[in-house]
Write a protein that holds these residues in place. Structure first.
Motif, PDB file in Angstrom:
ATOM      1  N   CYS A  81       0.874  -1.225   0.126  1.00  0.00           N
ATOM      2  CA  CYS A  81      -0.087   0.081  -0.025  1.00  0.00           C
ATOM      3  C   CYS A  81       0.903   1.363   0.168  1.00  0.00           C
ATOM      4  O   CYS A  81       0.382   2.234  -0.492  1.00  0.00           O
ATOM      5  CB  CYS A  81      -0.974  -0.080   1.280  1.00  0.00           C
ATOM      6  N   GLY A  82       1.974   1.080   0.434  1.00  0.00           N
ATOM      7  CA  GLY A  82       3.037   2.377   0.303  1.00  0.00           C
ATOM      8  C   GLY A  82       2.920   3.298   1.677  1.00  0.00           C
ATOM      9  O   GLY A  82       3.826   3.893   1.999  1.00  0.00           O
ATOM     10  N   LYS A  83       1.765   2.796   2.492  1.00  0.00           N
ATOM     11  CA  LYS A  83       1.629   3.650   3.694  1.00  0.00           C
ATOM     12  C   LYS A  83       1.832   3.026   4.983  1.00  0.00           C
ATOM     13  O   LYS A  83       2.322   3.643   5.953  1.00  0.00           O
ATOM     14  CB  LYS A  83       0.242   4.172   3.452  1.00  0.00           C
ATOM     15  N   CYS A  84       1.687   1.678   5.036  1.00  0.00           N
ATOM     16  CA  CYS A  84       1.912   1.167   6.584  1.00  0.00           C
ATOM     17  C   CYS A  84       3.324   1.095   6.943  1.00  0.00           C
ATOM     18  O   CYS A  84       4.043   1.145   6.016  1.00  0.00           O
ATOM     19  CB  CYS A  84       1.007  -0.301   6.372  1.00  0.00           C
ATOM     20  N   PRO A  92       7.249  -4.487   1.157  1.00  0.00           N
ATOM     21  CA  PRO A  92       5.743  -4.847   1.325  1.00  0.00           C
ATOM     22  C   PRO A  92       5.520  -6.198   1.226  1.00  0.00           C
ATOM     23  O   PRO A  92       4.068  -6.497   1.148  1.00  0.00           O
ATOM     24  CB  PRO A  92       5.392  -4.192  -0.139  1.00  0.00           C
ATOM     25  N   ARG A  93       6.135  -7.153   1.419  1.00  0.00           N
ATOM     26  CA  ARG A  93       5.971  -8.541   1.438  1.00  0.00           C
ATOM     27  C   ARG A  93       4.861  -9.178   2.252  1.00  0.00           C
ATOM     28  O   ARG A  93       4.124 -10.008   2.034  1.00  0.00           O
ATOM     29  CB  ARG A  93       6.878  -9.515   1.726  1.00  0.00           C
ATOM     30  N   ARG A  98      -1.503  -5.485   0.417  1.00  0.00           N
ATOM     31  CA  ARG A  98      -0.714  -5.637  -0.641  1.00  0.00           C
ATOM     32  C   ARG A  98      -1.487  -6.439  -1.915  1.00  0.00           C
ATOM     33  O   ARG A  98      -2.514  -7.316  -1.714  1.00  0.00           O
ATOM     34  CB  ARG A  98       0.482  -6.764  -0.489  1.00  0.00           C
ATOM     35  N   THR A  99      -1.214  -6.131  -3.038  1.00  0.00           N
ATOM     36  CA  THR A  99      -1.391  -7.096  -4.408  1.00  0.00           C
ATOM     37  C   THR A  99      -0.143  -7.691  -4.643  1.00  0.00           C
ATOM     38  O   THR A  99       0.775  -7.461  -4.344  1.00  0.00           O
ATOM     39  CB  THR A  99      -2.049  -6.303  -5.514  1.00  0.00           C
ATOM     40  N   LYS A 104      -2.814 -12.350  -6.311  1.00  0.00           N
ATOM     41  CA  LYS A 104      -3.719 -11.748  -5.486  1.00  0.00           C
ATOM     42  C   LYS A 104      -3.887 -10.364  -5.896  1.00  0.00           C
ATOM     43  O   LYS A 104      -3.057  -9.372  -5.853  1.00  0.00           O
ATOM     44  CB  LYS A 104      -3.228 -11.559  -4.008  1.00  0.00           C
ATOM     45  N   GLY A 105      -5.166 -10.183  -6.463  1.00  0.00           N
ATOM     46  CA  GLY A 105      -5.703  -8.608  -6.968  1.00  0.00           C
ATOM     47  C   GLY A 105      -4.691  -7.961  -7.923  1.00  0.00           C
ATOM     48  O   GLY A 105      -5.057  -6.721  -7.976  1.00  0.00           O
TER      49      GLY A 105
END
Lengths: 321, 321
Positions: A81-84, A92-93, A98-99, A104-105
């Protein structure tokens, strides 16, 4: 564009829309590998629908970073998400939002084009061929084992399985100097593992399992079969570590008493960092093209999936551009 | 002597032979606790036959170490071969040839006398009552969690289960200063856990599980139910740790993909060292007699087992001498 799409059923679509995403790069896929996760996805794993495929090498067609256009790249598959907190730390794993490319997504690599954030892309050096670059993602996943579990030159490690993931795990383990045993079901695949650095290979058999019971410091389940976990539990020393590497659809039986009584540790292990995998491939010290069973065009994608699911097949590559 | 014997069926035997073993101490059992492992044994767990029972306090009746005769003792339950590397390092808990009191190859504590190596016996200080000394073994097993898994004051830990083992785990966890949440099925038991140091208690519910999903650093499965593992997996953060504490007969379903995708670590955890448990009990800072539901004579042992298996019952003590 052409794309292999799954929506309860796998089919080739000829007029799929380009997967453009805001602020991301559009990558023309050169070549993509079929992974066991893809075979599980078309059985229903992860509830994914869309374009599968997450092992690829491609060329940047469009990008907010115009200097990257035309470059040959591989790509990390998790887009956070870039924010968490996790994303802000650069990993981001495990971002909850995440996508994941083709899982996923987010549509994946079995198409003429895919989209990924520019920060996910890593340029492939000129000396690395397309057919070896496509192994960076699964080799990184194998390297993640030695990032998560302490394995050194005095460790006695057994790999349960002799498929393409197991082979890449042997390649990664060989970097640590540990003793490597591979137990599998196919003589030729076991011989291949020996070539990648396994010190001892053996066909799986119940009496062998009994003989080697409780012998290994680390047992890595890479067979993708539900029985593999039971074998790994049996082969591992008290207080040893079992690594779970394969994802599959459905539930596995676990004799939890063995885990408690022998105080075993089970470690789940997924995606890894690309840098060490790419560095090893670039060094030329290992020839991963030995793992390629078939090269097929995207047009024959459905047949490629059928071939990839046969027991004797190792890696099937879709040659797309 | 009288002994409760299991051989496919639990029965009271009035003329059992004294369990004398060469070079070991003969201990007159004062009081013994029924553990869930005992309840599993009479369902077939571990294939044990003989006298079950491994939580006890007793008095040394005969011993090669004559100075210990007459002393009140508790006893570590694993008796190693004395020769292997593990035994020589002073830890027979994983000796491959070990016997385990009332669990494996050695008659246990639900009898008037038991036998153990003198090195397994630990004297109980005068200030510690019989009814609290009998908790040293299960409390040591609970303390083993913090020996095996790094848990500190910043850890957020959930215990799945509210039975007697879960309560002792709360007691052990409270020594670390970590945040403790207990999820159980019985309001009174949860309130008891709060008294032992749980900061937050909750009745198990599907929506709660969804709300708290992925929230905890460590999730400890102490419910003894097959469903407990699935709950623990769900509550744990990515890269978090699940501790498996209960042994039960049969197989548990494991969604191994969750373990792989979230890169979870599952740690099996069994017996612990007696010293820290005995020290805490001796300090008087915790009143473990709150865990006692029933006290019954050995004569009523079969009834005691029936009572111990009822959901509301906590610890049942057999008062033997």
């Amino acid at each position: 564009m052409k794309a292999l799409r799954f929506d309860g059923k796998l089919q080739l679509v000829r007029d799929a829309a380009l997967p453009r995403r805001k602020d991301e790069a559009l990558v023309q896929v050169i070549c993509a590998g079929i992974c066991n996760t893809d075979l599980e996805i078309v059985k229903g794993y992860a509830g994914f629908s869309g374009t599968p495929g997450h092992e690829f090498v491609g060329r940047v067609a469009e990008s907010p970073d115009t200097s990257s256009i035309g470059r040959r790249v591989v790509g990390e598959i998790n887009a956070g998400c870039g924010k968490c907190a996790l994303c802000r730390e650069g990993d981001p794993r495990h971002c909850a939002d995440r996508t994941v490319l083709g899982i996923k997504g987010r549509d994946g690599a079995f198409a003429e084009f895919l989209s990924l954030p520019t920060s996910n892309l890593i340029e492939v050096p000129d000396g690395v061929s397309d057919e070896t670059a496509v192994f960076v993602e699964p080799l990184a996943a194998a390297f993640n084992i030695i990032e998560q579990v302490r394995i050194g030159s005095s460790s006695d490690v057994v790999v349960v399985g002799d498929g393409k993931l197991a082979q890449l795990i042997v390649v990664a383990l060989a970097q640590t100097g540990c003793a490597i045993t591979v137990i599998g079901k196919h003589t030729e695949k076991l011989e291949l593992a020996r070539g990648f650095g396994a010190h001892r290979i053996a066909l799986h058999a119940t009496d062998l399992e009994a003989e080697w019971q409780g012998r290994f410091d680390v047992a890595i389940e890479a067979s993708g079969s539900a029985r593999g976990l039971a074998t790994a539990l049996r082969l591992c020393k008290p207080r040893g570590t079992i690594v779970l590497k394969s994802t599959h659809h459905g539930l596995t039986s676990l004799d939890s008493s063995v885990v408690v009584v022998n105080e075993l540790t089970i470690v789940g292990c997924r995606c890894g960092r690309f840098a060490p995998a790419l560095a090893l491939i670039e060094s030329g010290r290992v020839d991963l093209t030995k793992l390629i069973s078939l090269r097929m065009p995207l047009e024959d994608g459905i047949l490629a999936f059928e071939q990839a699911s046969l027991p004797k097949t190792m890696k099937v590559l879709l040659q797309i551009a």
